[in-house]
Write a protein that holds these residues in place. Structure first.
Motif, PDB file in Angstrom:
ATOM      1  N   THR A  64       0.822  -1.207   0.000  1.00 43.13           N
ATOM      2  CA  THR A  64       0.000   0.000   0.000  1.00 43.13           C
ATOM      3  C   THR A  64       0.861   1.264   0.000  1.00 43.13           C
ATOM      4  OG1 THR A  64      -0.172  -0.141   2.426  1.00 43.13           O
ATOM      5  CG2 THR A  64      -1.963  -1.082   1.136  1.00 43.13           C
ATOM      6  N   ILE A  65       2.044   1.176   0.615  1.00 39.87           N
ATOM      7  CA  ILE A  65       2.959   2.323   0.572  1.00 39.87           C
ATOM      8  C   ILE A  65       3.478   2.537  -0.842  1.00 39.87           C
ATOM      9  CG2 ILE A  65       5.196   3.193   1.325  1.00 39.87           C
ATOM     10  CD1 ILE A  65       4.763   1.798   3.973  1.00 39.87           C
ATOM     11  N   PRO A 143      -0.502   2.678  -9.246  1.00 40.82           N
ATOM     12  CA  PRO A 143      -1.264   1.424  -9.303  1.00 40.82           C
ATOM     13  C   PRO A 143      -2.473   1.394  -8.379  1.00 40.82           C
ATOM     14  CG  PRO A 143       1.100   0.991  -9.158  1.00 40.82           C
ATOM     15  CD  PRO A 143       0.909   2.446  -8.915  1.00 40.82           C
ATOM     16  N   ARG A 144      -2.304   1.802  -7.137  1.00 37.58           N
ATOM     17  CA  ARG A 144      -3.384   1.686  -6.162  1.00 37.58           C
ATOM     18  C   ARG A 144      -4.493   2.710  -6.385  1.00 37.58           C
ATOM     19  NH1 ARG A 144      -4.129  -2.124  -1.763  1.00 37.58           N
ATOM     20  NH2 ARG A 144      -2.248  -3.386  -1.744  1.00 37.58           N
ATOM     21  N   VAL A 145      -4.211   3.748  -7.141  1.00 33.66           N
ATOM     22  CA  VAL A 145      -5.215   4.783  -7.409  1.00 33.66           C
ATOM     23  C   VAL A 145      -5.956   4.482  -8.709  1.00 33.66           C
ATOM     24  CG1 VAL A 145      -5.550   7.233  -7.900  1.00 33.66           C
ATOM     25  CG2 VAL A 145      -3.975   6.515  -6.096  1.00 33.66           C
ATOM     26  N   ASP A 147      -6.980   1.981 -10.232  1.00 29.07           N
ATOM     27  CA  ASP A 147      -7.437   0.594 -10.224  1.00 29.07           C
ATOM     28  C   ASP A 147      -8.924   0.584 -10.563  1.00 29.07           C
ATOM     29  OD1 ASP A 147      -8.104  -2.021  -9.798  1.00 29.07           O
ATOM     30  OD2 ASP A 147      -7.072  -2.199  -7.883  1.00 29.07           O
ATOM     31  N   ALA A 148      -9.249   0.032 -11.740  1.00 29.13           N
ATOM     32  CA  ALA A 148     -10.636   0.038 -12.192  1.00 29.13           C
ATOM     33  C   ALA A 148     -11.557  -0.763 -11.286  1.00 29.13           C
ATOM     34  CB  ALA A 148     -10.709  -0.508 -13.617  1.00 29.13           C
ATOM     35  N   GLU A 149     -11.014  -1.757 -10.564  1.00 29.14           N
ATOM     36  CA  GLU A 149     -11.843  -2.597  -9.715  1.00 29.14           C
ATOM     37  C   GLU A 149     -12.273  -1.885  -8.434  1.00 29.14           C
ATOM     38  OE1 GLU A 149      -9.928  -6.281  -8.949  1.00 29.14           O
ATOM     39  OE2 GLU A 149      -9.909  -6.915 -11.054  1.00 29.14           O
ATOM     40  N   THR A 150     -11.433  -0.999  -7.922  1.00 31.18           N
ATOM     41  CA  THR A 150     -11.759  -0.305  -6.677  1.00 31.18           C
ATOM     42  C   THR A 150     -12.169   1.148  -6.898  1.00 31.18           C
ATOM     43  OG1 THR A 150      -9.421   0.290  -6.356  1.00 31.18           O
ATOM     44  CG2 THR A 150     -10.187  -1.770  -5.369  1.00 31.18           C
ATOM     45  N   ILE A 206     -13.270   8.680  -7.659  1.00 30.81           N
ATOM     46  CA  ILE A 206     -13.075   8.307  -6.251  1.00 30.81           C
ATOM     47  C   ILE A 206     -12.262   7.016  -6.218  1.00 30.81           C
ATOM     48  CG2 ILE A 206     -14.207   7.641  -4.103  1.00 30.81           C
ATOM     49  CD1 ILE A 206     -16.624   9.283  -4.966  1.00 30.81           C
ATOM     50  N   PHE A 207     -11.157   7.030  -5.507  1.00 32.55           N
ATOM     51  CA  PHE A 207     -10.259   5.873  -5.469  1.00 32.55           C
ATOM     52  C   PHE A 207     -10.184   5.285  -4.060  1.00 32.55           C
ATOM     53  CE2 PHE A 207      -7.732   9.642  -4.590  1.00 32.55           C
ATOM     54  CZ  PHE A 207      -7.007   9.271  -3.473  1.00 32.55           C
ATOM     55  N   THR A 208      -9.768   4.038  -4.001  1.00 30.96           N
ATOM     56  CA  THR A 208      -9.495   3.354  -2.734  1.00 30.96           C
ATOM     57  C   THR A 208      -8.098   2.775  -2.818  1.00 30.96           C
ATOM     58  OG1 THR A 208     -11.827   2.807  -2.376  1.00 30.96           O
ATOM     59  CG2 THR A 208     -10.200   1.533  -1.144  1.00 30.96           C
TER      60      THR A 208
END
Length: 429
Positions: A64-65, A143-145, A147-150, A206-208
């Motif tokens: 996540t970092i 990558p974490r932002v 992300d189409a799934e989240t 909006i991202f997770t």
């Protein structure tokens, strides 16, 4: 002349197995065997599950970092205006510096960023936000932002709005298409001083990111708009850098400082999270030692069971010795008795530990349901769930520890049985 049999002959396994089988007259031995087996199984299960959870937590924390933050950051030292006033350093020629950094060996991406802190408002709700100004292409590279799934909404609409974390959206009660106000205390300069700057923006995405602190505070804004909003005309606050090997990011520091020139400084992801990771490593070592002691205590039950078995089988030992069995054969018979218990207990523990690790999410969901949702608080732990990651090295360490302890504690009562005098053993029979 007494002839020695080959070590671990089939009859030695047969005798050892028969001694371990439950008999009504030897219930105490059977009970101790079961206690030893269950204790070792539970100890190994706890050791495997704990190491899997610790490995999973560390991997998720690091992911996540690195998935939402740069591996290292190049920025300029603050400029001293007078003895009491210093202003943050800015990068004027950020385009040239970004290209120079991106060309360095080991760098995969370099991004010019404008940063600032704001108050985010929607209706009568507000939240503190950390704004990152960058281009759409750079946002898509996180990558974490991206992300189409989240993610919620279309990230391609970023240039016509802003992207906010799911935590901010939940706190403010807004969704894609809603309007929020960003308030910065560092606004326009007037004759009466600095006035706060207030602008309204549409939420485009909006991202997770998977980290509570990021989702709860982060806001992404188009670079040009951020430069205007934070008075950074044709300048950036820092260069965020992604590398091919984040674990060895410190090796790039000399080259980055040389590229940045006078006043350049570097801040890596290890600088921001290194102490926490070191604390995790220390906790891993402490937990392994503590659980190893539990496995040792469970293994010591094997010693108690074998001592009772040797005492109950004194007559058998005397008869076997008179029939020609050597001390070595007697030692191996009782050694196998303890080894069977340790091996079977270890195998059961491995199966239970793997099953527990693979279903840790379901178990934690049940615990959260029973406790009303307080068993795992992401505001404290940073990530949203308790992960588990089974590694071969962890399984090998748990199995090796259990088997070594089981075999070591088995040796002493088995040696005592081998040294028993057959005459003394049969004297009162």
């Amino acid at each position: 002349m007494q002839r020695s049999s080959r070590p671990f002959a089939p009859f030695e396994f047969m005798i050892a197995w028969r001694y371990l089988r439950a008999r009504r007259a030897e219930g105490g031995v059977s009970v101790m065997t079961w206690i030893s087996l269950i204790g070792i199984a539970l100890g190994v299960m706890a050791l495997i599950a704990t190491m899997a959870v610790r490995s999973g937590f560390r991997a998720e924390f690091v992911d996540t970092i690195l998935g939402a933050n740069p591996h290292t950051t190049l920025y300029m030292a603050p400029r001293q205006i007078d003895d009491e006033t210093a202003v943050p350093g800015i990068i004027s020629d950020y385009d040239a510096l970004t290209q120079a950094v991106a060309a360095l060996p080991g760098v995969t991406r370099a991004t010019a960023v404008v940063k600032g802190q704001v108050l985010v408002q929607a209706g009568d709700r507000s939240n503190i936000g950390q704004v990152y100004g960058l281009t759409l292409a750079d946002l898509k590279a996180i990558p974490r932002v991206a992300d189409a799934e989240t993610g919620i909404g279309n990230i391609d609409d970023f240039d016509s709005g802003i992207a906010i974390g799911s935590g901010i959206a939940r706190e403010l009660g807004v969704g894609v298409g809603s309007s929020v106000r960003l308030i910065s205390p560092d606004g326009a300069q007037t004759a009466f001083g600095t006035t706060p700057r207030v602008n309204a923006y549409k939420v485009a995405y909006i991202f997770t990111a998977g980290r509570y602190d990021i989702d709860q505070t982060r806001v992404y804004m188009p670079l040009a708009e951020a430069q205007s909003f934070f008075n950074r005309e044709d300048a950036a606050d820092e260069i965020q850098i992604m590398t091919t090997d984040p674990e060895r990011v410190d090796r790039l520091t000399p080259a980055l400082l040389a590229a940045g020139g006078e006043g350049a400084q570097v801040w890596t992801w290890r600088d921001s999270s290194g102490q926490f990771l070191k604390a995790l490593d220390i906790e891993d070592d402490v937990m392994f030692v503590i659980l190893s002691i539990l496995v040792l205590i469970a293994s010591m039950n094997i010693t108690s069971g074998l001592i009772m078995l040797v005492k109950n089988k004194g007559r058998d030992i005397g008869i076997l010795r008179t029939m020609g069995l050597t001390q070595g054969s007697i030692l191996r018979v009782f050694f196998l008795c303890g080894a069977f218990t340790g091996i079977i207990g270890t195998l059961i523990g491995v199966v239970l530990g793997v099953a527990l690790s693979l279903n840790i999410s379901s178990i934690m969901a049940a615990v959260n349901w029973l406790t009303g949702g307080g068993a795992w608080d992401p505001a404290i732990r940073g990530i949203y769930e308790l992960p588990a990651k089974l590694r071969g090295i962890d399984l090998l360490k748990a199995v090796s520890l259990s088997l070594v302890l089981s075999l070591v504690v088995t040796w002493f009562p088995a040696r005592r049985a081998a040294r028993m005098n057959p005459v003394e053993a049969l004297r009162y029979e």
